[in-house]
Design a protein around this motif. Structure first.
Motif, PDB file in Angstrom:
ATOM      1  N   MET A   1     -10.637  -5.411 -22.772  1.00 45.81           N
ATOM      2  CA  MET A   1      -9.929  -6.510 -22.141  1.00 45.81           C
ATOM      3  C   MET A   1     -10.886  -7.487 -21.460  1.00 45.81           C
ATOM      4  N   LYS A   2     -11.870  -6.971 -20.741  1.00 46.35           N
ATOM      5  CA  LYS A   2     -12.799  -7.848 -20.033  1.00 46.35           C
ATOM      6  C   LYS A   2     -13.608  -8.692 -21.016  1.00 46.35           C
ATOM      7  N   THR A   3     -13.969  -8.100 -22.130  1.00 41.83           N
ATOM      8  CA  THR A   3     -14.719  -8.851 -23.139  1.00 41.83           C
ATOM      9  C   THR A   3     -13.858  -9.952 -23.742  1.00 41.83           C
ATOM     10  N   VAL A   4     -12.569  -9.661 -23.945  1.00 48.27           N
ATOM     11  CA  VAL A   4     -11.661 -10.686 -24.452  1.00 48.27           C
ATOM     12  C   VAL A   4     -11.623 -11.862 -23.486  1.00 48.27           C
ATOM     13  N   ARG A   5     -11.514 -11.593 -22.207  1.00 42.05           N
ATOM     14  CA  ARG A   5     -11.523 -12.663 -21.197  1.00 42.05           C
ATOM     15  C   ARG A   5     -12.771 -13.531 -21.334  1.00 42.05           C
ATOM     16  N   GLU A   6     -13.913 -12.853 -21.459  1.00 40.86           N
ATOM     17  CA  GLU A   6     -15.185 -13.572 -21.542  1.00 40.86           C
ATOM     18  C   GLU A   6     -15.294 -14.356 -22.844  1.00 40.86           C
ATOM     19  N   LYS A   7     -14.895 -13.729 -23.947  1.00 38.88           N
ATOM     20  CA  LYS A   7     -15.045 -14.356 -25.259  1.00 38.88           C
ATOM     21  C   LYS A   7     -14.170 -15.594 -25.409  1.00 38.88           C
ATOM     22  N   LEU A   8     -13.034 -15.626 -24.704  1.00 39.25           N
ATOM     23  CA  LEU A   8     -12.156 -16.783 -24.803  1.00 39.25           C
ATOM     24  C   LEU A   8     -12.788 -18.033 -24.190  1.00 39.25           C
ATOM     25  N   GLY A  66       5.436 -12.882 -24.725  1.00 40.91           N
ATOM     26  CA  GLY A  66       4.497 -13.980 -24.860  1.00 40.91           C
ATOM     27  C   GLY A  66       3.215 -13.514 -25.516  1.00 40.91           C
ATOM     28  N   HIS A  67       2.098 -14.198 -25.210  1.00 43.60           N
ATOM     29  CA  HIS A  67       0.838 -13.838 -25.843  1.00 43.60           C
ATOM     30  C   HIS A  67      -0.338 -14.112 -24.907  1.00 43.60           C
ATOM     31  N   ILE A  68      -1.491 -13.609 -25.265  1.00 41.87           N
ATOM     32  CA  ILE A  68      -2.711 -13.833 -24.507  1.00 41.87           C
ATOM     33  C   ILE A  68      -3.078 -15.308 -24.611  1.00 41.87           C
ATOM     34  N   PRO A  69      -3.347 -15.970 -23.497  1.00 39.44           N
ATOM     35  CA  PRO A  69      -3.670 -17.402 -23.541  1.00 39.44           C
ATOM     36  C   PRO A  69      -4.808 -17.700 -24.528  1.00 39.44           C
ATOM     37  N   GLY A  70      -4.578 -18.690 -25.368  1.00 38.09           N
ATOM     38  CA  GLY A  70      -5.593 -19.106 -26.332  1.00 38.09           C
ATOM     39  C   GLY A  70      -5.514 -18.422 -27.675  1.00 38.09           C
ATOM     40  N   ALA A  71      -4.696 -17.384 -27.795  1.00 39.87           N
ATOM     41  CA  ALA A  71      -4.596 -16.660 -29.063  1.00 39.87           C
ATOM     42  C   ALA A  71      -3.909 -17.518 -30.129  1.00 39.87           C
ATOM     43  N   LYS A  72      -4.371 -17.385 -31.360  1.00 36.73           N
ATOM     44  CA  LYS A  72      -3.756 -18.056 -32.500  1.00 36.73           C
ATOM     45  C   LYS A  72      -2.889 -17.049 -33.254  1.00 36.73           C
ATOM     46  N   ASN A  73      -1.748 -17.493 -33.710  1.00 36.97           N
ATOM     47  CA  ASN A  73      -0.809 -16.582 -34.364  1.00 36.97           C
ATOM     48  C   ASN A  73      -1.011 -16.538 -35.878  1.00 36.97           C
ATOM     49  N   PHE A  74      -1.394 -15.350 -36.371  1.00 39.70           N
ATOM     50  CA  PHE A  74      -1.483 -15.067 -37.801  1.00 39.70           C
ATOM     51  C   PHE A  74      -0.695 -13.773 -38.050  1.00 39.70           C
ATOM     52  N   ASP A 130      -2.114  -3.717 -23.683  1.00 38.31           N
ATOM     53  CA  ASP A 130      -3.151  -3.474 -22.683  1.00 38.31           C
ATOM     54  C   ASP A 130      -3.300  -4.682 -21.765  1.00 38.31           C
ATOM     55  N   TRP A 131      -3.290  -5.871 -22.348  1.00 38.33           N
ATOM     56  CA  TRP A 131      -3.459  -7.112 -21.565  1.00 38.33           C
ATOM     57  C   TRP A 131      -2.443  -7.203 -20.431  1.00 38.33           C
ATOM     58  N   ILE A 132      -1.180  -6.901 -20.737  1.00 36.87           N
ATOM     59  CA  ILE A 132      -0.123  -7.038 -19.715  1.00 36.87           C
ATOM     60  C   ILE A 132      -0.127  -5.894 -18.710  1.00 36.87           C
ATOM     61  N   SER A 133      -0.951  -4.875 -18.929  1.00 32.07           N
ATOM     62  CA  SER A 133      -1.029  -3.779 -17.956  1.00 32.07           C
ATOM     63  C   SER A 133      -1.867  -4.176 -16.745  1.00 32.07           C
ATOM     64  N   TYR A 134      -2.528  -5.322 -16.825  1.00 35.00           N
ATOM     65  CA  TYR A 134      -3.296  -5.870 -15.702  1.00 35.00           C
ATOM     66  C   TYR A 134      -2.490  -7.037 -15.115  1.00 35.00           C
ATOM     67  N   ASP A 135      -1.987  -6.857 -13.903  1.00 38.76           N
ATOM     68  CA  ASP A 135      -1.098  -7.850 -13.295  1.00 38.76           C
ATOM     69  C   ASP A 135      -1.744  -9.222 -13.165  1.00 38.76           C
ATOM     70  N   GLU A 136      -3.058  -9.257 -13.039  1.00 41.56           N
ATOM     71  CA  GLU A 136      -3.736 -10.538 -12.823  1.00 41.56           C
ATOM     72  C   GLU A 136      -3.887 -11.359 -14.103  1.00 41.56           C
ATOM     73  N   ASN A 137      -3.651 -10.749 -15.265  1.00 43.29           N
ATOM     74  CA  ASN A 137      -3.825 -11.475 -16.521  1.00 43.29           C
ATOM     75  C   ASN A 137      -2.669 -12.450 -16.768  1.00 43.29           C
ATOM     76  N   GLU A 138      -3.019 -13.648 -17.160  1.00 42.44           N
ATOM     77  CA  GLU A 138      -2.009 -14.657 -17.450  1.00 42.44           C
ATOM     78  C   GLU A 138      -1.427 -14.457 -18.849  1.00 42.44           C
ATOM     79  N   ILE A 139      -0.238 -14.984 -19.048  1.00 46.49           N
ATOM     80  CA  ILE A 139       0.470 -14.892 -20.319  1.00 46.49           C
ATOM     81  C   ILE A 139       0.969 -16.276 -20.692  1.00 46.49           C
ATOM     82  N   GLU A 140       0.940 -16.586 -21.972  1.00 46.15           N
ATOM     83  CA  GLU A 140       1.523 -17.832 -22.447  1.00 46.15           C
ATOM     84  C   GLU A 140       2.858 -17.567 -23.118  1.00 46.15           C
TER      85      GLU A 140
END
Length: 281
Positions: A158-165, A192-200, A265-275
């Motif tokens: 999860m932390k790497t995803v934050r950084e990579k975005l 919803g989805h992880i901010p910045g994610a593209k849907n395929f 996993d992303w939504i299990s962290y309350d501080e993570n934003e969602i789109e």
């Protein structure tokens, strides 16, 4: 697509007595976790063994890590040994049709360096439709030694995803569009989805009659992506994402990694934003 095998080719392989082949049944239903094993016991391809998404292809669910975390790899490798798989074994995996669970096992095997892995095109359904034999006999297994190790470079957390975005990496969400947009969510407490994610959506790499896209069709499907950029693939819990990973690799993408925990996993962290839709929640 080099990781597919046709029903006819598998049939010839089995009839010719090529004994260093293990066929694995991975049928499963997310809304009925015992359904796949029951289907296997009722009838399966001759010689096939069964591996269960929850019991064999996933680890223990905890607060973080998603609803289908990766298995403990020493335990997973031991299970492979017990069903007769080592580096020299050709593994053929089948699902009910061209479904997501076969790709999950394909990815796990690739992650430990096993190259002789194929998914049965059309799965159990195609095997039966072509008039081939099924059986309820449980095969006797001959254990083998399999010296393998998980390649950590295949995944991001999860932390790497934050950084990579914040870089040029592309994050793919493999779920259906209505789930990606947050219009519908059957499994999780947040939509919803992880901010910045593209849907395929993973189903989009299949044709209308359920066959895998190949060649130019596959290239066209991913034409909006840059093959020079890193692609991180997610879904709900790291299962259907593996379908897109297989398709991306077949299309020539080299820098492809899995976010195993994905949205669950992303939504299990309350501080993570969602789109939701195109906006941020």
């Amino acid at each position: 697509m080099t990781n597919l095998i046709s029903v006819e080719r598998l049939k010839r392989r089995l009839e010719n007595g090529q004994n260093n082949t293990v066929v694995v049944d991975v049928r499963f239903k997310l809304d009925d976790e015992d359904a796949g094993r029951k289907m296997y016991l009722e009838g399966h391809l001759p010689g096939a063994v069964y591996l269960d998404l929850n019991r064999d292809l996933s680890g223990k669910v905890e607060k973080h890590g998603g609803t289908h975390p990766l298995p403990d790899f020493p335990t997973f490798i031991k299970k492979l040994e017990n069903i007769g798989i080592n580096h020299e074994t050709t593994v053929v995996i089948y699902d009910e049709g061209n479904d997501m669970f076969a790709a999950r096992l394909w990815w796990l095997l690739e992650a430990i360096g096993h190259e002789r892995v194929y998914i049965l095109e059309g799965g159990f359904k195609q095997w039966v439709e072509d008039g081939n034999e099924i059986t309820s006999d449980i095969p006797k297994l001959e254990p083998k030694k399999f010296h393998a190790q998980f390649n950590e470079d295949k995944i991001v957390d999860m932390k790497t995803v934050r950084e990579k975005l914040e870089t040029n990496a592309v994050l793919i969400d493999s779920r259906a569009e209505n789930r990606y947009l947050g219009d519908f969510e059957p499994f999780y407490s947040k939509a919803g989805h992880i901010p910045g994610a593209k849907n395929f959506p993973w189903q989009a790499v299949l044709t209308e009659d359920g066959r895998w896209l190949k060649g130019e069709e596959l290239q066209e499907h991913f034409s909006s992506l840059d093959k020079e950029e890193e692609v991180i693939v997610s879904c709900g819990s790291g299962v259907s994402a593996c379908v897109n990973i297989l398709a991306l690799k077949a299309a020539g993408f080299k820098q492809v990694r899995l976010y195993p925990g994905s949205f669950s996993d992303w939504i299990s962290y309350d501080e993570n934003e969602i789109e939701i839709g195109e906006g941020e929640l």
